[in-house]
Every structure is written in structure tokens, then in C-alpha cells.
Write a protein that holds these residues in place. Sequence first.
Motif, PDB file in Angstrom:
ATOM      1  N   UNK A 155       0.829  -1.206   0.000  1.00 17.82           N
ATOM      2  CA  UNK A 155       0.000   0.000   0.000  1.00 17.82           C
ATOM      3  C   UNK A 155       0.867   1.261   0.000  1.00 17.82           C
ATOM      4  N   UNK A 156       1.966   1.226   0.755  1.00 18.49           N
ATOM      5  CA  UNK A 156       2.863   2.370   0.764  1.00 18.49           C
ATOM      6  C   UNK A 156       3.508   2.570  -0.609  1.00 18.49           C
ATOM      7  N   UNK A 157       3.868   1.459  -1.249  1.00 16.01           N
ATOM      8  CA  UNK A 157       4.443   1.561  -2.592  1.00 16.01           C
ATOM      9  C   UNK A 157       3.423   2.114  -3.576  1.00 16.01           C
ATOM     10  N   UNK A 158       2.152   1.697  -3.404  1.00 15.32           N
ATOM     11  CA  UNK A 158       1.106   2.214  -4.276  1.00 15.32           C
ATOM     12  C   UNK A 158       0.938   3.717  -4.080  1.00 15.32           C
ATOM     13  N   UNK A 159       1.002   4.162  -2.825  1.00 18.51           N
ATOM     14  CA  UNK A 159       0.903   5.593  -2.551  1.00 18.51           C
ATOM     15  C   UNK A 159       2.082   6.339  -3.149  1.00 18.51           C
ATOM     16  N   UNK A 160       3.275   5.750  -3.004  1.00 15.76           N
ATOM     17  CA  UNK A 160       4.461   6.383  -3.583  1.00 15.76           C
ATOM     18  C   UNK A 160       4.348   6.452  -5.096  1.00 15.76           C
ATOM     19  N   UNK A 161       3.834   5.360  -5.696  1.00 13.89           N
ATOM     20  CA  UNK A 161       3.633   5.349  -7.140  1.00 13.89           C
ATOM     21  C   UNK A 161       2.620   6.401  -7.534  1.00 13.89           C
ATOM     22  N   UNK A 162       1.579   6.557  -6.728  1.00  8.01           N
ATOM     23  CA  UNK A 162       0.572   7.570  -7.004  1.00  8.01           C
ATOM     24  C   UNK A 162       1.202   8.958  -6.950  1.00  8.01           C
ATOM     25  N   UNK A 163       2.052   9.195  -5.958  1.00  5.55           N
ATOM     26  CA  UNK A 163       2.731  10.485  -5.857  1.00  5.55           C
ATOM     27  C   UNK A 163       3.622  10.715  -7.071  1.00  5.55           C
ATOM     28  N   UNK A 164       4.311   9.653  -7.509  1.00  2.56           N
ATOM     29  CA  UNK A 164       5.165   9.779  -8.691  1.00  2.56           C
ATOM     30  C   UNK A 164       4.339  10.096  -9.924  1.00  2.56           C
ATOM     31  N   UNK A 165       3.193   9.419 -10.040  1.00  3.94           N
ATOM     32  CA  UNK A 165       2.315   9.697 -11.179  1.00  3.94           C
ATOM     33  C   UNK A 165       1.834  11.141 -11.149  1.00  3.94           C
ATOM     34  N   UNK A 166       1.509  11.622  -9.954  1.00 11.82           N
ATOM     35  CA  UNK A 166       1.071  13.004  -9.837  1.00 11.82           C
ATOM     36  C   UNK A 166       2.176  13.968 -10.231  1.00 11.82           C
ATOM     37  N   UNK A 167       3.406  13.640  -9.848  1.00 11.70           N
ATOM     38  CA  UNK A 167       4.537  14.490 -10.226  1.00 11.70           C
ATOM     39  C   UNK A 167       4.744  14.485 -11.732  1.00 11.70           C
ATOM     40  N   UNK A 168       4.598  13.282 -12.341  1.00  7.35           N
ATOM     41  CA  UNK A 168       4.715  13.197 -13.801  1.00  7.35           C
ATOM     42  C   UNK A 168       3.618  14.007 -14.478  1.00  7.35           C
ATOM     43  N   UNK A 169       2.408  13.938 -13.928  1.00  6.51           N
ATOM     44  CA  UNK A 169       1.302  14.706 -14.493  1.00  6.51           C
ATOM     45  C   UNK A 169       1.560  16.199 -14.349  1.00  6.51           C
ATOM     46  N   UNK A 170       2.070  16.592 -13.191  1.00  9.55           N
ATOM     47  CA  UNK A 170       2.372  18.009 -12.968  1.00  9.55           C
ATOM     48  C   UNK A 170       3.446  18.483 -13.944  1.00  9.55           C
ATOM     49  N   UNK A 171       4.472  17.643 -14.145  1.00  7.22           N
ATOM     50  CA  UNK A 171       5.535  18.009 -15.090  1.00  7.22           C
ATOM     51  C   UNK A 171       4.983  18.109 -16.509  1.00  7.22           C
ATOM     52  N   UNK A 172       4.101  17.178 -16.868  1.00  2.00           N
ATOM     53  CA  UNK A 172       3.487  17.229 -18.196  1.00  2.00           C
ATOM     54  C   UNK A 172       2.634  18.480 -18.351  1.00  2.00           C
ATOM     55  N   UNK A 173       1.914  18.840 -17.298  1.00  2.00           N
ATOM     56  CA  UNK A 173       1.105  20.057 -17.349  1.00  2.00           C
ATOM     57  C   UNK A 173       1.980  21.297 -17.498  1.00  2.00           C
TER      58      UNK A 173
END
Length: 219
Positions: A155-173
Motif C-alpha cells: 500500500x505504501x508503494x502504491x501511494x508512492x507510485x501515485x505520488x510519482x504519477x502526480x509528479x509526472x502529471x504536474x511536469x506534463x502540465x
Amino acid sequence: MRPERSYATGALRGTLLAVLTLAYGCSTLSGLNPSRQPKRPEMPSIDRDMQVAAVLADTLQTLQRLAAGSPAEQAEIVTAARQAYERSPGGGAQLRYALSLATLGHASRDAGRARQLLRELAARPETLAPVERAVTLLELAQLDRELGLVGDNERLQALALSDADQEHLAAANRRLQSTLDENARLRRQVEELQAKLDAVVNIERNLTERKSNTEGRKP
């Protein structure tokens, strides 16, 4: 024996030794205390408990070989335990198969399957001797803790992955916004150039019209 393999059966070895010591101690004390000696009809039960304890002691040695053996030996031990379980599901055979699957340090380890088998045994305690029930419950508790930690980690890894995805989305934006800003700047430049071009065209047209009018008034 490598450190990780030594740790592999440490908890289980402690569990089995504690249970076997308890079983042997109870039997010995009952023989030393005449006032608490069991009646003769209970002797078969005591004999069975000691026989089961002896089998579990042998199982402990097998699990130690499973944790420290070569891949071929490990596969042979797990296969033998599985075949014994398939021939006689439930009871001691199922317990020994579950313990082999729960042992660390071999390729066939399956903690989830081991926990399932132990839960089935815990739900049917009448199929086990008292010492087997004790081992089942103790090993089940250890697997519950282990798999609970594994679940927490996932679950912690999933949260970390979610944070990474959010960072990637922010960078793409941010890249998208930068592109939009650049396009807007280029569009303004084009509009400015177009306005200048229109002005030049108007000046040339006016000059042409004036020249034509001047030539038309000549005699």
C-alpha cells in the motif's frame, strides 16, 4: 548455513521446540506426580500426543534441510510434502505441507497458500492433536503478521507510485503550459508581422494610386 537461511526457520524452530518441550514436560510431570497420574483409558491419548510430537520433531529437521539445502533437495522435500498432503488432505499431512510452504529460503515458498492451509486446519481443530493445534495457531499468527506487513508495504508503494504519477502529471502540465505560452508568443509575433506587412501594402497601394492619378492628369 547462510544468515538469511538460518533466519528462515528460526521462528518456526523456536515454536516447535517450545511446543515439543511443553508436550514432553506435561507427560513427564504426569508420571512423577502419582496424585495426578492419568487413568489407564487416557494412556492411548498421551501416547498419540508423544508420537505426534516425535513426528513434529522430525518435521523440524526436514524444515532445516529445506532452508539450507540445494535447489534440487528443496524441490524434493516440498514435492514429498505436497504429495503426502494430496494423498491424505487435512490433519498432520496438511500441517507439514503448510509448514514447508511457510519456510523461507526456497523457490517454492508460498506464504499465502501456507496461511490458507493453516486457516483450514484452525477451523477444524478436531482433526489435529493438541500439539499440532498449538503449532498451527502459532505459525498462523506469524504468517498473519508477515503478510500484514507485506500488505502495508504494498500500500505504501502504491501511494508512492501515485505520488510519482502526480509528479509526472504536474511536469506534463508544466510542459503543456510552456508550449501554450510559446505558441501564444509566436502568434503575437505573427500578428505583429502581419500588421506591419499590411501597413507596407497599404503604403505601396497609396503610392501606386497617387502615381496613377498624377500620370492621368498629364496633358
